[in-house]
Design a protein around this motif. Structure first.
Motif, short mmCIF file in Angstrom:
data_model
loop_
_atom_site.label_atom_id
_atom_site.label_comp_id
_atom_site.label_asym_id
_atom_site.label_seq_id
_atom_site.Cartn_x
_atom_site.Cartn_y
_atom_site.Cartn_z
N ARG A 103 0.83 -1.21 0.00
CA ARG A 103 0.00 0.00 0.00
C ARG A 103 0.86 1.26 0.00
NH1 ARG A 103 -2.87 -1.10 3.99
NH2 ARG A 103 -4.83 -1.67 2.98
N GLU A 160 1.21 4.18 -2.79
CA GLU A 160 0.89 5.56 -2.40
C GLU A 160 2.06 6.53 -2.61
OE1 GLU A 160 -0.38 5.84 1.63
OE2 GLU A 160 -2.26 4.78 1.32
N ALA A 192 -6.45 10.74 2.67
CA ALA A 192 -7.64 9.93 2.40
C ALA A 192 -7.77 9.64 0.91
CB ALA A 192 -8.89 10.66 2.90
N GLN A 193 -7.45 10.62 0.08
CA GLN A 193 -7.56 10.45 -1.36
C GLN A 193 -6.52 9.47 -1.88
OE1 GLN A 193 -7.59 14.14 -3.53
NE2 GLN A 193 -7.42 13.14 -5.53
N ARG A 215 -5.07 7.13 -0.19
CA ARG A 215 -5.40 5.79 0.31
C ARG A 215 -6.46 5.14 -0.57
NH1 ARG A 215 -4.89 3.16 5.45
NH2 ARG A 215 -5.90 1.13 5.26
N ALA A 216 -7.47 5.92 -0.95
CA ALA A 216 -8.54 5.38 -1.79
C ALA A 216 -8.01 5.00 -3.17
CB ALA A 216 -9.66 6.41 -1.92
N ARG A 217 -7.16 5.85 -3.74
CA ARG A 217 -6.61 5.54 -5.06
C ARG A 217 -5.69 4.32 -4.99
NH1 ARG A 217 -7.05 8.40 -9.36
NH2 ARG A 217 -5.05 7.68 -10.20
N GLU A 267 -5.82 1.81 -2.90
CA GLU A 267 -6.62 0.60 -2.72
C GLU A 267 -7.32 0.19 -4.01
OE1 GLU A 267 -9.14 1.18 0.67
OE2 GLU A 267 -7.48 0.83 2.09
N HIS A 268 -7.74 1.19 -4.80
CA HIS A 268 -8.38 0.89 -6.07
C HIS A 268 -7.42 0.14 -6.99
CE1 HIS A 268 -10.53 1.37 -9.86
NE2 HIS A 268 -9.45 1.93 -10.36
#
Length: 257
Positions: free
Chosen positions: A95, A99, A110-111, A113-115, A117-118
């Motif tokens: 991860r 990142e 937060a952004q 992390r979301a990208r 994970e996608h």
């Protein structure tokens, strides 16, 4: 169709044993937006040097490379580069590796992390998001490298023998996965490989280079429909194209310096 990569009379000369070694001799090539182009040729023909010039990691001795109409003067976020060596940070988890580029670019936590994970999910590594690279297989490390390149959302992927160190089965699976991802996102791909079968399976066009000096000798339009499946790989049209490209490469390997 707009051009993403424009290579115009690019030359590269290196000093070697008191003389000038011509690695690239006025290479000209246009790659359209969303096109998948593979480059093959014998060792020493300048495939990687050409990719590094487009990546902005090397400067040409003559001519110029343009990306999106702008001259290449150095690396940039519009180009994601993936090498055969996975180039992961060994102290960071999957991860955190994915990142990394987002963090460097100042993307909020937060952004990013979301990208991350996608794209980790996209390459099938969700179960290993918190694993360190030393615990991963070679194929998993390369999938992590691909996810990291995708996460910063480059329009162009520059891939230099990305599957060359992998076993045959893992290599085929990652080829298929790369095409699935490319079909969804339609990024422009410049893919360097020694493997003729790989080039024909992946690309819309295969550029054949020769050495001494490095130059383009043939461009083969593949013309096989996407999606490319195992049935395509085993079909007579694929065999004919592979033989054509192999013959062009083999002829160059047999050409005296």
């Amino acid at each position: 169709m707009s051009t993403d990569i424009s290579i115009r009379a690019v030359a590269k000369v290196f000093p070697l044993d008191g003389r000038q070694f011509v690695a690239l001799d006025e290479i000209t090539l246009e790659i359209a937006r969303s096109e998948f182009v593979a480059i093959v040729g014998p060792s020493g023909c300048g495939k990687s040097t050409l990719l590094n010039i487009v990546a902005g990691l090397e400067q040409p001795s003559g001519g110029e490379a343009r990306v999106g109409g702008e001259p290449v003067t150095g690396p940039g976020p519009d180009r994601g580069v993936i090498f055969q060596q996975f180039a992961l940070f060994p102290w960071l988890t999957v991860r955190k590796n994915v990142e990394f580029g987002l963090r460097t670019a100042g993307v909020p936590r937060a952004q990013r992390r979301a990208r991350a994970e996608h794209f980790i999910d996209l390459v099938g590594l969700t179960r290993f998001a918190d694993a360190l690279p030393k615990t991963l297989s070679g194929g998993m490390k390369q999938r992590c490298a691909i996810a990291r390149a995708y996460a910063v959302d480059p329009q162009i992927l520059l891939m230099d023998e990305p599957f060359g160190a992998l076993d045959s089965l893992t290599r085929v699976r990652l080829q298929e996965q790369l095409l699935q991802t490319w079909s969804r996102d339609q990024r422009t791909v410049m893919f360097v490989t020694h493997d003729v079968d790989e080039a024909v399976f992946l690309a819309g066009r295969v550029v054949v280079m020769a050495a001494n000096p490095g130059r383009i000798v043939e461009i083969v339009d593949v013309g096989l429909p996407y999606p490319r499946t195992e049935d395509v790989r085993l079909g007579p049209e694929f065999a004919a194209l592979r033989n054509r490209v192999w013959s062009a490469v083999h002829h160059q390997e047999g050409t005296p310096s």
